[in-house]
Design an enzyme around this catalytic site. Structure first.
Site, PDB file in Angstrom:
ATOM      1  N   TYR A  25       0.930  -1.153  -0.119  1.00 24.00           N
ATOM      2  CA  TYR A  25       0.323   0.173   0.102  1.00 24.00           C
ATOM      3  C   TYR A  25       0.482   1.046  -0.249  1.00 24.00           C
ATOM      4  O   TYR A  25       0.486   2.274  -0.469  1.00 24.00           O
ATOM      5  CB  TYR A  25      -0.783   0.182   1.496  1.00 24.00           C
ATOM      6  N   SER A 107      -3.372  13.955   6.816  1.00 24.65           N
ATOM      7  CA  SER A 107      -4.094  13.564   5.369  1.00 24.65           C
ATOM      8  C   SER A 107      -5.718  13.073   6.265  1.00 24.65           C
ATOM      9  O   SER A 107      -6.012  13.240   7.308  1.00 24.65           O
ATOM     10  CB  SER A 107      -3.904  12.052   5.372  1.00 24.65           C
ATOM     11  N   GLN A 127      -5.403  17.768   4.950  1.00 20.28           N
ATOM     12  CA  GLN A 127      -5.663  18.351   4.132  1.00 20.28           C
ATOM     13  C   GLN A 127      -7.242  17.771   4.148  1.00 20.28           C
ATOM     14  O   GLN A 127      -7.354  16.725   4.757  1.00 20.28           O
ATOM     15  CB  GLN A 127      -4.314  17.076   3.597  1.00 20.28           C
ATOM     16  N   TYR A 129     -10.598  16.982   1.465  1.00 22.25           N
ATOM     17  CA  TYR A 129     -11.404  16.790   0.075  1.00 22.25           C
ATOM     18  C   TYR A 129     -12.632  17.553   0.439  1.00 22.25           C
ATOM     19  O   TYR A 129     -13.387  18.130   1.279  1.00 22.25           O
ATOM     20  CB  TYR A 129     -11.374  15.148  -0.111  1.00 22.25           C
ATOM     21  N   THR A 155      -7.208  18.563  -1.752  1.00 21.09           N
ATOM     22  CA  THR A 155      -6.257  17.217  -2.482  1.00 21.09           C
ATOM     23  C   THR A 155      -7.204  18.043  -3.517  1.00 21.09           C
ATOM     24  O   THR A 155      -8.294  17.584  -3.568  1.00 21.09           O
ATOM     25  CB  THR A 155      -6.036  16.442  -2.064  1.00 21.09           C
ATOM     26  N   ARG A 164      -4.972   0.339  -8.273  1.00 22.08           N
ATOM     27  CA  ARG A 164      -3.377  -0.248  -7.332  1.00 22.08           C
ATOM     28  C   ARG A 164      -3.228  -1.324  -7.987  1.00 22.08           C
ATOM     29  O   ARG A 164      -3.884  -1.820  -6.606  1.00 22.08           O
ATOM     30  CB  ARG A 164      -3.036   0.558  -6.438  1.00 22.08           C
ATOM     31  N   LYS A 250      -3.198  21.234  -3.973  1.00 18.27           N
ATOM     32  CA  LYS A 250      -2.257  19.891  -4.118  1.00 18.27           C
ATOM     33  C   LYS A 250      -3.114  18.957  -4.665  1.00 18.27           C
ATOM     34  O   LYS A 250      -4.128  18.787  -5.042  1.00 18.27           O
ATOM     35  CB  LYS A 250      -2.134  18.989  -2.702  1.00 18.27           C
ATOM     36  N   HIS A 274       0.540  12.774  -7.014  1.00 18.11           N
ATOM     37  CA  HIS A 274       0.094  12.368  -5.880  1.00 18.11           C
ATOM     38  C   HIS A 274       0.982  11.097  -5.895  1.00 18.11           C
ATOM     39  O   HIS A 274       1.108   9.654  -5.581  1.00 18.11           O
ATOM     40  CB  HIS A 274      -1.028  11.734  -6.571  1.00 18.11           C
ATOM     41  N   ARG A 277       0.201   7.657  -7.886  1.00 14.03           N
ATOM     42  CA  ARG A 277      -0.807   6.579  -7.703  1.00 14.03           C
ATOM     43  C   ARG A 277      -2.025   7.776  -7.647  1.00 14.03           C
ATOM     44  O   ARG A 277      -3.047   6.468  -7.724  1.00 14.03           O
ATOM     45  CB  ARG A 277      -1.344   7.356  -5.480  1.00 14.03           C
TER      46      ARG A 277
END
Ligand SMILES: Cc1cc2nc3c(=O)[nH]c(=O)nc-3n(C[C@H](O)[C@H](O)[C@H](O)COP(=O)(O)O)c2cc1C
Length: 380
Positions: A25, A107, A127, A129, A155, A164, A250, A274, A277
């Protein structure tokens, strides 16, 4: 073979200590991981030309970024689930940052709530969203304000989360009900398990209040599905109207976006893919930095992240127009390997490399470095 520069011993230890599920991860990227690889490769195209006969007996790394003084031109990037890496968790990393007077992004997916991390006294940035349910975003802003956080990072590069492949292989997102194979993998790491058990890390403390689900992965899934893919320039204006503190955007990779963000009265940007990612393949953050710096012409401070593993990488990015840099995986590895002390040691190593490179390039401080700019560089 991995190329983790000054952090190689930390990453090697981290890979040994962590169950594969978490090591992958932390290490992995989107799709074919070409962006992630490019973030590293791109630094190898640049050399820094040595200079002599300059008095470099004193090197000063302090700088001014996002309106505040920093002792080093770097900060810890927001890393989701960092509290799952070591019992010291996000607060441990924050203590290491505080001791060196540098910032740290908390985060949205921080295991420790932002209030707990901010209570360390570190210079934290929340951070966030913009969520489909705007009341969640507003509540996070209010919480940041109430615990004394003056800077937020929005972000913008996560409209969707791409596959991923390492996580898909490991079944990372199904951890709320681990399979026998996953459980067996966790059992092979008793030291890590004991650390997690000790800290009761079975929830995402920063966002648990916004979900009725139990368990880290179920909570992560709920909140990830809240990230609003319809985010647009109007929402940036909405956020600007609701946040009077420092607003940093960001995930900026295009000069036109950077320009429009400046027009929207944000205070800074983080040039970032990122850590490879999200979009794959994308240019590296360093590839796009010069055009973004040209377009902004000093209007906003620019932080860059992605693949920074050496002091020379930091100096190269600063010479190409960044005000400061941030590191993601490296502090995750250092935290895993040694908790607070590990993050401190990693930061000290990086700072010493920056000092060495600046001295050999005849650059004594950030002002001299920025005025010299590309003239100190050599393109192979
Ligand atoms: C494990 C992991 C989790 C991350 N979580 C977040 C996150 O929650 N929010 C965010 O804005 N960026 C997140 N990022 C991206 C980092 O903030 C940063 O942009 C990236 O790690 C920089 O690249 P580097 O790891 O090569 O230094 C994450 C990165 C990693 C590796």
């Amino acid at each position: 073979m991995s190329d983790d520069g000054a952090f190689s011993s930390f990453s090697t230890t981290a890979r040994r200590r962590l169950p594969a599920l978490f090591a992958d991860y932390l290490d992995g990227g989107a799709h074919g991981e070409r962006t992630m690889a490019r973030n590293r490769k791109t630094f190898k195209r640049w050399g820094i030309v040595p200079r002599g006969l300059r008095d470099v007996s004193s090197i000063n790394l302090s700088t001014q970024c996002f309106g505040k003084p920093w002792d080093l031109p770097l900060f810890l990037a927001p890393l989701g689930f960092a509290g799952m890496l070591h019992a010291d968790g996000e607060t441990g990393a924050a203590r290491a940052a505080l001791a060196r007077n540098i910032g740290m992004g908390i985060s949205t997916f921080s295991i420790a709530p932002m209030e707990t991390v901010a209570a360390t006294g570190a210079r934290t940035m929340a951070q966030i969203y913009v969520m489909r349910d705007r009341s969640i975003t507003l509540d996070m802003l209010e919480r940041a304000r109430s615990c004394g956080i003056s800077d937020i990072i929005l972000t913008i590069d996560t409209a969707i989360t791409p596959v991923r492949e390492r996580d898909a292989r490991n079944g990372f997102r199904h951890l709320s009900r681990p399979t026998i194979r996953q459980l067996a993998g966790l059992m092979k790491h008793p030291r890590w398990l004991a650390g997690m058990h000790h800290r009761h890390m079975h929830k995402i403390g920063n966002i648990e209040r916004y979900t009725a689900s139990r368990g880290v992965m179920a909570q992560a899934r709920d909140i990830a599905s809240q990230i609003d893919p319809s985010l647009s320039w109007d929402d940036l204006a909405w956020l600007r109207a609701h946040w009077k503190g420092t607003l940093v955007v960001k995930g900026v990779m295009h000069p036109d976006d950077a320009y429009q963000i400046a027009e929207a009265c944000a205070d800074g940007i983080i040039v970032s893919n990122h850590g490879g990612r999200q979009m794959d393949p994308a240019p590296s953050a360093l590839d796009v930095l010069p055009a973004i710096a040209d377009r902004l012409a000093g209007r906003l401070d620019i932080v860059i992240d992605g693949g920074i593993r050496r002091g020379s990488d930091v100096v190269t990015a600063l010479l190409l127009g960044a005000t400061a840099v941030s590191i993601g995986r490296p502090w995750g590895w250092a935290l895993t390997a040694g908790g607070t002390d590990g993050v401190g040691a990693a930061l000290d190593t990086l700072a010493q490399e920056i000092r060495d490179v600046m001295a050999l390039a005849g650059l004594c401080d950030m002002k001299e470095l920025h005025t010299t700019g590309k003239r100190a560089l050599w393109q192979f």
